[in-house]
Design a protein around this motif. Sequence first.
Motif, PDB file in Angstrom:
ATOM      1  N   ARG A 212       0.840  -1.196   0.000  1.00  0.00           N
ATOM      2  CA  ARG A 212       0.000   0.000   0.000  1.00  0.00           C
ATOM      3  C   ARG A 212       0.879   1.253   0.000  1.00  0.00           C
ATOM      4  NH1 ARG A 212      -2.639  -3.201   3.915  1.00  0.00           N
ATOM      5  NH2 ARG A 212      -1.874  -1.897   5.616  1.00  0.00           N
ATOM      6  N   PRO A 213       0.369   2.369  -0.565  1.00  0.00           N
ATOM      7  CA  PRO A 213       1.179   3.596  -0.622  1.00  0.00           C
ATOM      8  C   PRO A 213       1.430   4.175   0.765  1.00  0.00           C
ATOM      9  CG  PRO A 213      -1.066   4.034  -1.351  1.00  0.00           C
ATOM     10  CD  PRO A 213      -0.945   2.549  -1.217  1.00  0.00           C
ATOM     11  N   VAL A 214       2.569   4.805   0.932  1.00  0.00           N
ATOM     12  CA  VAL A 214       2.939   5.440   2.198  1.00  0.00           C
ATOM     13  C   VAL A 214       2.474   6.888   2.193  1.00  0.00           C
ATOM     14  CG1 VAL A 214       4.871   6.122   3.665  1.00  0.00           C
ATOM     15  CG2 VAL A 214       4.918   3.914   2.507  1.00  0.00           C
ATOM     16  N   SER A 215       1.896   7.336   3.307  1.00  0.00           N
ATOM     17  CA  SER A 215       1.375   8.703   3.396  1.00  0.00           C
ATOM     18  C   SER A 215       2.503   9.706   3.621  1.00  0.00           C
ATOM     19  CB  SER A 215       0.369   8.807   4.545  1.00  0.00           C
ATOM     20  OG  SER A 215      -0.043  10.153   4.719  1.00  0.00           O
ATOM     21  N   ARG A 216       2.310  10.902   3.081  1.00  0.00           N
ATOM     22  CA  ARG A 216       3.278  11.974   3.309  1.00  0.00           C
ATOM     23  C   ARG A 216       2.876  12.873   4.471  1.00  0.00           C
ATOM     24  NH1 ARG A 216       2.056  17.018   1.139  1.00  0.00           N
ATOM     25  NH2 ARG A 216       0.109  17.157  -0.048  1.00  0.00           N
ATOM     26  N   PHE A 217       1.714  12.558   5.096  1.00  0.00           N
ATOM     27  CA  PHE A 217       1.199  13.410   6.157  1.00  0.00           C
ATOM     28  C   PHE A 217       1.563  12.884   7.546  1.00  0.00           C
ATOM     29  CE2 PHE A 217      -1.786  14.141   2.596  1.00  0.00           C
ATOM     30  CZ  PHE A 217      -1.588  15.515   2.448  1.00  0.00           C
ATOM     31  N   LEU A 218       1.677  13.807   8.489  1.00  0.00           N
ATOM     32  CA  LEU A 218       1.974  13.424   9.869  1.00  0.00           C
ATOM     33  C   LEU A 218       0.797  12.681  10.487  1.00  0.00           C
ATOM     34  CD1 LEU A 218       3.821  13.558  12.364  1.00  0.00           C
ATOM     35  CD2 LEU A 218       2.854  15.818  12.857  1.00  0.00           C
ATOM     36  N   PHE A 219      -0.421  13.076  10.104  1.00  0.00           N
ATOM     37  CA  PHE A 219      -1.624  12.434  10.642  1.00  0.00           C
ATOM     38  C   PHE A 219      -2.428  11.828   9.487  1.00  0.00           C
ATOM     39  CE2 PHE A 219      -0.644  16.016  13.530  1.00  0.00           C
ATOM     40  CZ  PHE A 219      -0.369  15.281  14.686  1.00  0.00           C
ATOM     41  N   PRO A 220      -1.968  10.707   8.957  1.00  0.00           N
ATOM     42  CA  PRO A 220      -2.635  10.115   7.783  1.00  0.00           C
ATOM     43  C   PRO A 220      -4.005   9.546   8.135  1.00  0.00           C
ATOM     44  CG  PRO A 220      -0.920   8.650   8.596  1.00  0.00           C
ATOM     45  CD  PRO A 220      -0.806   9.914   9.405  1.00  0.00           C
ATOM     46  N   SER A 221      -4.863   9.497   7.128  1.00  0.00           N
ATOM     47  CA  SER A 221      -6.170   8.861   7.290  1.00  0.00           C
ATOM     48  C   SER A 221      -6.648   8.409   5.922  1.00  0.00           C
ATOM     49  CB  SER A 221      -7.186   9.823   7.910  1.00  0.00           C
ATOM     50  OG  SER A 221      -7.758  10.664   6.933  1.00  0.00           O
ATOM     51  N   ARG A 222      -7.809   7.762   5.910  1.00  0.00           N
ATOM     52  CA  ARG A 222      -8.372   7.273   4.653  1.00  0.00           C
ATOM     53  C   ARG A 222      -9.273   8.306   3.974  1.00  0.00           C
ATOM     54  NH1 ARG A 222     -10.179   1.226   6.776  1.00  0.00           N
ATOM     55  NH2 ARG A 222      -8.057   0.495   7.304  1.00  0.00           N
ATOM     56  N   SER A 223      -9.250   9.524   4.436  1.00  0.00           N
ATOM     57  CA  SER A 223     -10.076  10.563   3.825  1.00  0.00           C
ATOM     58  C   SER A 223      -9.590  10.856   2.414  1.00  0.00           C
ATOM     59  CB  SER A 223     -10.011  11.849   4.660  1.00  0.00           C
ATOM     60  OG  SER A 223      -8.726  12.451   4.547  1.00  0.00           O
ATOM     61  N   ALA A 224     -10.417  11.572   1.658  1.00  0.00           N
ATOM     62  CA  ALA A 224     -10.052  11.921   0.284  1.00  0.00           C
ATOM     63  C   ALA A 224      -8.776  12.760   0.245  1.00  0.00           C
ATOM     64  CB  ALA A 224     -11.206  12.682  -0.379  1.00  0.00           C
ATOM     65  N   ALA A 225      -8.576  13.596   1.269  1.00  0.00           N
ATOM     66  CA  ALA A 225      -7.387  14.441   1.322  1.00  0.00           C
ATOM     67  C   ALA A 225      -6.140  13.655   1.715  1.00  0.00           C
ATOM     68  CB  ALA A 225      -7.605  15.591   2.293  1.00  0.00           C
ATOM     69  N   GLY A 226      -6.334  12.482   2.338  1.00  0.00           N
ATOM     70  CA  GLY A 226      -5.196  11.669   2.755  1.00  0.00           C
ATOM     71  C   GLY A 226      -4.718  11.940   4.157  1.00  0.00           C
ATOM     72  N   HIS A 227      -5.347  12.910   4.820  1.00  0.00           N
ATOM     73  CA  HIS A 227      -4.965  13.212   6.198  1.00  0.00           C
ATOM     74  C   HIS A 227      -6.211  13.382   7.057  1.00  0.00           C
ATOM     75  CE1 HIS A 227      -6.155  17.389   5.499  1.00  0.00           C
ATOM     76  NE2 HIS A 227      -5.362  17.426   4.435  1.00  0.00           N
ATOM     77  N   LEU A 228      -6.027  13.407   8.360  1.00  0.00           N
ATOM     78  CA  LEU A 228      -7.130  13.618   9.294  1.00  0.00           C
ATOM     79  C   LEU A 228      -7.899  14.872   8.883  1.00  0.00           C
ATOM     80  CD1 LEU A 228      -8.193  12.488  12.116  1.00  0.00           C
ATOM     81  CD2 LEU A 228      -6.919  14.394  13.122  1.00  0.00           C
ATOM     82  N   THR A 229      -9.216  14.790   8.860  1.00  0.00           N
ATOM     83  CA  THR A 229     -10.008  15.943   8.427  1.00  0.00           C
ATOM     84  C   THR A 229     -10.262  16.902   9.577  1.00  0.00           C
ATOM     85  OG1 THR A 229     -12.130  14.878   8.885  1.00  0.00           O
ATOM     86  CG2 THR A 229     -11.167  14.519   6.698  1.00  0.00           C
ATOM     87  N   ARG A 230     -10.558  18.142   9.205  1.00  0.00           N
ATOM     88  CA  ARG A 230     -10.901  19.143  10.223  1.00  0.00           C
ATOM     89  C   ARG A 230     -12.133  18.708  11.007  1.00  0.00           C
ATOM     90  NH1 ARG A 230     -11.124  24.759   7.001  1.00  0.00           N
ATOM     91  NH2 ARG A 230     -11.958  25.397   9.017  1.00  0.00           N
ATOM     92  N   HIS A 231     -13.110  18.131  10.302  1.00  0.00           N
ATOM     93  CA  HIS A 231     -14.351  17.726  10.972  1.00  0.00           C
ATOM     94  C   HIS A 231     -14.091  16.622  11.990  1.00  0.00           C
ATOM     95  CE1 HIS A 231     -18.585  17.013  11.598  1.00  0.00           C
ATOM     96  NE2 HIS A 231     -18.439  15.737  11.282  1.00  0.00           N
ATOM     97  N   ARG A 232     -13.246  15.651  11.622  1.00  0.00           N
ATOM     98  CA  ARG A 232     -12.938  14.567  12.547  1.00  0.00           C
ATOM     99  C   ARG A 232     -12.231  15.096  13.785  1.00  0.00           C
ATOM    100  NH1 ARG A 232     -14.137  11.061  15.779  1.00  0.00           N
ATOM    101  NH2 ARG A 232     -12.642   9.393  16.235  1.00  0.00           N
ATOM    102  N   PHE A 233     -11.311  16.027  13.600  1.00  0.00           N
ATOM    103  CA  PHE A 233     -10.619  16.582  14.768  1.00  0.00           C
ATOM    104  C   PHE A 233     -11.572  17.401  15.624  1.00  0.00           C
ATOM    105  CE2 PHE A 233      -7.663  19.764  16.735  1.00  0.00           C
ATOM    106  CZ  PHE A 233      -7.159  18.883  17.680  1.00  0.00           C
ATOM    107  N   TYR A 234     -12.511  18.098  14.984  1.00  0.00           N
ATOM    108  CA  TYR A 234     -13.525  18.855  15.734  1.00  0.00           C
ATOM    109  C   TYR A 234     -14.310  17.909  16.651  1.00  0.00           C
ATOM    110  CZ  TYR A 234     -17.710  21.716  16.567  1.00  0.00           C
ATOM    111  OH  TYR A 234     -18.747  22.405  17.152  1.00  0.00           O
ATOM    112  N   LEU A 235     -14.697  16.749  16.129  1.00  0.00           N
ATOM    113  CA  LEU A 235     -15.431  15.775  16.945  1.00  0.00           C
ATOM    114  C   LEU A 235     -14.541  15.217  18.062  1.00  0.00           C
ATOM    115  CD1 LEU A 235     -17.336  13.801  14.151  1.00  0.00           C
ATOM    116  CD2 LEU A 235     -18.224  15.610  15.636  1.00  0.00           C
TER     117      LEU A 235
END
Length: 324
Positions: A212-235
């Motif tokens: 599987r591809p390796v993420s370039r983000f410090l906080f990777p996730s399966r979101s479309a952006a590839g990183h933790l979303t603002r909404h998820r962190f808000y929750l």
Amino acid sequence: MPTPTSHWISTFLEAQAAEQGAATNTQLAYGRDLKDFDHWLARRDRDFSDATRAEVEAYLVHCSDSGLARSTRARRLSAIKQLYRFAFEEGLRSDNPAIQIAGPGQDKRLPKVLAVEEVDRLLEAARNSGRAPEDRQRNTCLMELLYATGMRVSELVSLPVSAARGDPRLLLVLGKGGKERMVPLSPPAREALAEWLTSRDAREETARLAGRPVSRFLFPSRSAAGHLTRHRFYLLIKEFAAAGGVDPAKVTPHTLRHAFATHLLAGGADLRAIQTMLGHADVATTEIYTHVLEHRLAELVHDHHPLSDTALRRSSGNISSDGQ
């Protein structure tokens, strides 16, 4: 032949992006505002090239009568002022009809403030929130970085992992308009970052070995952006508030940014240094925190000074309850 008003807007927005690094959302907002003004003028058989000061002022009255918020009206006038300044400099007009028009100003609302004790409870809740150790390490890192740097939540969740390598004392943050700034990390933030990196890298290595591809983000996730979303962190931060006994209504990611600035200022930090760390273009934006601090100090005096009305009422209540 007159220049089409649509060309005025597009050329102005291109200049804003090129010369001032205006963010996409800012350009979209200005574009909408100027199109609305253009349509208002067109209904009066006028356009940008021949509108007068009186007509700009009449448009602002129309916006007010339409029930638009003061902040929206202030932004619309700002867009019009900048358009006409650009038009004057580019020779599209020989005058600037909006130059002397005063804006409605902004509502003076002070940011919500968290006490240091409340931030401590949020940090402790983050350390203990999550089903797996990796989740708890990530949550701790998110909160420690946010409080230590005052980053905007969008800047935090989209941090590239490359910015966090090598046990950094300073973190490179990409802010609004693509502007970079350096922010220092506190020892607790560096410790949390190191622990999360170890866990994150182990997980990414497992993904790599599985093809599987390796993420370039410090906080990777399966979101479309590839990183933790603002909404998820808000929750997440709402969950930390509930777990830590802090009123969730008071807590948002931006509240931690306010806490960072206010607590630094209360500790004697220089306003210009705080401006730099927050990524504010104008120190006037940062000055709101001096008002927050003054308001908080006034509340403390009012509530606790022995000669204040509140303290006297409490004292009277205590005497009455003792039966004396």
